[in-house]
Enzyme design. Sequence first.
Site, PDB file in Angstrom:
ATOM      1  N   SER A 101       0.798  -1.220   0.000  1.00 14.67           N
ATOM      2  CA  SER A 101       0.000   0.000   0.000  1.00 14.67           C
ATOM      3  C   SER A 101       0.834   1.276   0.000  1.00 14.67           C
ATOM      4  CB  SER A 101      -0.930   0.009   1.225  1.00 14.67           C
ATOM      5  OG  SER A 101      -0.198  -0.225   2.418  1.00 14.67           O
ATOM      6  N   HIS A 127      -0.903   5.662   6.893  1.00 12.10           N
ATOM      7  CA  HIS A 127      -0.375   5.657   5.533  1.00 12.10           C
ATOM      8  C   HIS A 127      -0.059   7.092   5.107  1.00 12.10           C
ATOM      9  CE1 HIS A 127      -2.007   1.553   5.363  1.00 12.10           C
ATOM     10  NE2 HIS A 127      -1.189   1.376   4.332  1.00 12.10           N
TER      11      HIS A 127
END
Length: 269
Positions: free
Chosen positions: A44, A251
Amino acid sequence: MRLSRTTAYAASLLLAAGLALTGAGTAAAADNAAAEAYVALGDSYSSGVGAGNYDSGSGDCKRSTRAYPVLWANANSPSSFDFTACSGARTGDVINNQLGPLGSGTTLVSVTVGGNDAGFADVMTTCVLQSESTCIARVNEAKAYVDNTLPGNLDKTYDAIKAKAPNAQVAVLGYPRFYQLNGSCAAGLTENERAAINGAADHLNAATAKRAADHGFAYADVAGAFTGHEICSGDSWLHSVNWGNIGESYHPTAAGQSGGYLPTFSSAV
């Protein structure tokens, strides 16, 4: 001091030659970038989860047009660009699902992988929802995995990349530290938990760098680029817990991709 006509003429020729060489060098650099056949692999952090603007055709892989591989390709116009990085990918997923575009003509590969193997999501869930002692115990469990199991998984992944793309320059990118210690966060995890999580990121990065070096790959450390932009910094390039979109938690934001990952990757290649 006044130059003679002969001296001035010679100087002008040297200047013209220098400009011509500079132009040739610039053109050669552009041609080199355009000649790249680039494949972006990984999890990711490479697919761009957290940056938004996901390609609807990528489904659960959540490939973002703001992810560093796309930004690099847009800036450098390689001869070909394949983007197979996928949210949630582990080393086995890279080997089994992402290497299709690689070949003898591939000249550049980027990859982030290893965090999911080490249980990144479970570590963060444990630390957010459970006690400090349980969090630190889970972090230590992840570090033991990094010591004992992950190196073999990385070796298999890097061997598979080299076998399919023997002529490629491979850049292995690491992960940022999540927290600025003694920062602006007034609630959430304890400082001991934040320090333990940062230490685990460093531990993972060190193991990844060692395996990359042993395979002749470049290792690109993003921790420095994110320094001053961690969670609790007041100018974070990382999402903290995002209850509205839990998958984006911890993230990089779009700024983290463009300001952290992109320049680090560009410097490595």
